[in-house]
Design an enzyme around this catalytic site. Structure first.
Site, PDB file in Angstrom:
ATOM      1  N   SER A   1     -20.426 -13.447  31.409  1.00  0.00           N
ATOM      2  CA  SER A   1     -20.027 -14.485  30.468  1.00  0.00           C
ATOM      3  C   SER A   1     -20.418 -14.097  29.050  1.00  0.00           C
ATOM      4  CB  SER A   1     -20.699 -15.818  30.818  1.00  0.00           C
ATOM      5  OG  SER A   1     -20.295 -16.268  32.081  1.00  0.00           O
TER       6      SER A   1
ATOM      7  N   ALA B   1     -22.041 -15.645  25.424  1.00  0.00           N
ATOM      8  CA  ALA B   1     -23.194 -16.510  25.186  1.00  0.00           C
ATOM      9  C   ALA B   1     -22.818 -17.977  25.316  1.00  0.00           C
ATOM     10  CB  ALA B   1     -23.761 -16.246  23.800  1.00  0.00           C
TER      11      ALA B   1
ATOM     12  N   SER C   1     -27.234 -18.844  23.693  1.00  0.00           N
ATOM     13  CA  SER C   1     -28.068 -17.727  23.263  1.00  0.00           C
ATOM     14  C   SER C   1     -27.384 -16.920  22.164  1.00  0.00           C
ATOM     15  CB  SER C   1     -28.358 -16.812  24.462  1.00  0.00           C
ATOM     16  OG  SER C   1     -27.172 -16.153  24.870  1.00  0.00           O
TER      17      SER C   1
ATOM     18  N   ASP D   1     -27.259 -27.013  29.329  1.00  0.00           N
ATOM     19  CA  ASP D   1     -27.126 -26.029  30.407  1.00  0.00           C
ATOM     20  C   ASP D   1     -27.848 -26.581  31.624  1.00  0.00           C
ATOM     21  OD1 ASP D   1     -26.218 -23.729  31.514  1.00  0.00           O
ATOM     22  OD2 ASP D   1     -27.545 -22.373  30.428  1.00  0.00           O
TER      23      ASP D   1
END
Length: 512
Positions: free
Chosen positions: A215, A217, A220, A277
């Protein structure tokens, strides 16, 4: 929409078709957007309010878009402006006719509303929701509601399995010859830590099959796909992935370029904006792509530290249990490997700087020994899980693959097979963060350091980020640089530096 013509003041009929106009608008999360003048006769007569969901058709293509109103000159009455994603999905050119109707109500939204109020959802509900998300029937508001609903009240195991299965079922699935297909994933939350390209190179060099889809970011400064893209193309389609894996035994590609769990990248786009998340969605995201990619054996890296994503041993146990139990339901063998998350792994934070660390490790250069250590630990765990080495023998085999140069040779061949290797860019603007006094470095705030890298432009600006010069427990001298901020524009450099100065201690120094 009514079949009768709509008459303007001059009695000319206005049909339910409009002329397409390309806006050049890129919306967050690739949201499908259309824009109409607020005084457009079709807009007014049909009650098409701003934020309404409308269906657009051009030829055989149909999309559902979020409608916005404009009071400016463009688009003109009788025109409909389209965002880039909507434009390409409809396959139109300027002045092509587009039919517009009210979008049909989405039945799956009733399940989203149920989840908002804390009710559990079954596999049929998740299947309907994920199907609508994949077909881009959900607006950004709907997506945000779904993500939030599954975060405020965490998904239980049955729900996580249902969501994972739904995400797998809407996309393609890859299959490979052989009984063992290995994979690796890090849950993230630790700047740097770019072990994946190293692990893939080691495994493929030693004869195991590792087709790695990664994936970009989420929250991050860089994802594996962002970093690998600095070194080689990553947007390969399925036939190209097969060619690379058949030729070299491994690949490192962006999962969003293929339809492996296609809903995941749509959901990730919203999670990135919300900076959410959640555990259940993280588990479904990770495992759906591994299952769709054909993995049979998976090592999961969980960094644990006070400023990492996973902050305690209890939280790591909770996540580990969720990952392994859901993976078991799909017949995927897993091994969770927790590691220290007290400080970044490697020297670089940001796509190009992390790519430089990867090259240093593969080429045997000094400076990123902690990254080499962790990569060999994970590769060793994967060797042992796959039965390629006895218990306790994996690390030595991984290290020997690195030190012999076999992993570096394999990485170069993988890059060439993916379209050609290239050198990481270097940021034109840099600024040091200076140690205010002499002492021992006792703490690093990973979250604040990641924020500095993102404010500097990472991951969109590939050369942007932060380069570390000091590690925990090292002695630092007053006036020496603790790290260097890299940026592609002076404004981003100033913004990142100002945050670093004004938002508390990123580096904790015990004075001497």
């Amino acid at each position: 929409m009514r079949a009768s013509a709509i008459e303007e003041a001059d009695s000319e009929p206005v049909a339910t078709t409009l002329r397409a106009r390309r806006l050049g608008l890129t919306a967050a999360g690739n949201d499908l957007i259309a824009v109409m003048r607020h005084d457009c006769p079709v807009c007014r007569s049909e009650g098409l309010a701003s934020r309404a969901q409308v269906s657009l058709r051009a030829g055989d293509n149909e999309v559902v878009v979020s409608l916005l109103h404009s009071s400016g000159d463009a688009p003109a009455p009788g025109e409909i402006g389209l965002s880039e994603t909507a434009w390409h999905r409809l396959g139109v050119r300027d002045d092509d006719l587009v039919e517009i109707t009210h979008a049909q109500p989405l039945a799956s939204l009733s399940d989203v509303r149920r989840r908002i109020y804390g009710n559990r959802l079954g596999k049929e509900a998740f299947s309907a929701i994920i199907s609508d998300i994949t077909e881009r029937r959900y607006s950004d508001v709907h997506l945000a509601a779904f993500v939030t609903a599954c975060s405020a009240v965490p998904l239980d195991q049955d729900e996580t399995i249902g969501l994972t299965r739904a995400m797998v079922d809407v996309g393609e699935r890859l299959s490979w010859p052989g009984a063992v297909i290995v994979d690796k994933h890090s849950v993230g939350g630790l700047p740097g830590n770019r072990t994946t390209p190293i692990v893939v190179s080691i495994m493929a060099a030693e004869g195991l099959i590792m087709p790695k889809t990664s994936s970009r970011a989420i929250t991050s400064p860089a994802g594996t796909a962002d970093t690998m893209e600095v070194l080689a193309p990553v947007d390969l389609d399925v036939p190209a992935i097969r060619r690379v894996v058949e030729r070299e035994g491994g690949c490192i590609v962006w999962g969003g370029a293929v339809r492996l769990s296609p809903a995941d990248d749509v959901i990730i786009g919203v999670e990135r904006v919300l900076d959410i998340d959640a555990v259940g969605q993280m588990v479904a995201s990770v495992l759906s792509k591994k299952i769709a990619a054909g993995a049979t054996h998976l090592v999961i890296d969980i960094p644990v530290g006070p400023t990492a994503k996973v902050r305690s041993a209890d939280a790591a146990d909770t996540l580990s249990t969720a990952l392994t139990s859901v993976a078991e339901a799909f017949g995927l063998r897993t091994r969770v490997m927790c590691g220290s998350g007290a400080e970044p792994i490697g020297r670089g934070i940001g796509p190009a700087l992390e790519a430089q660390d990867v090259l240093a490790v593969l080429q045997g250069e000094p400076g990123a020994e902690d990254l080499a250590q962790r990569a060999c630990e994970l590769a060793g765990g994967l060797f042992e899980l796959a039965g390629a080495t006895p218990a306790g023998g994996g690390f030595a085999r991984a290290l020997e693959s690195l030190e012999s140069g076999r992993a570096w040779a394999k990485f170069q061949r993988i890059c060439e097979a993916q379209g050609g290797m290239r050198a990481p860019p270097v940021a034109p603007f840099q600024q040091d963060m200076i140690a205010p006094y002499t002492g021992r470095l006792v703490s690093i705030d990973n979250r604040k350091l990641a924020t500095v890298a993102k404010l500097a432009g990472a991951p969109m600006a590939k050369a942007a980020g932060v380069a570390l010069h000091s590690r925990l427990n090292q002695r630092v001298e007053a006036g020496t640089p603790l790290c260097t901020i890299h940026a592609e524009s002076p404004g981003e450099l100033d913004y990142a530096a100002a945050f670093a100065v004004s938002n508390g201690a990123i580096f904790g120094i015990a004075a001497e």
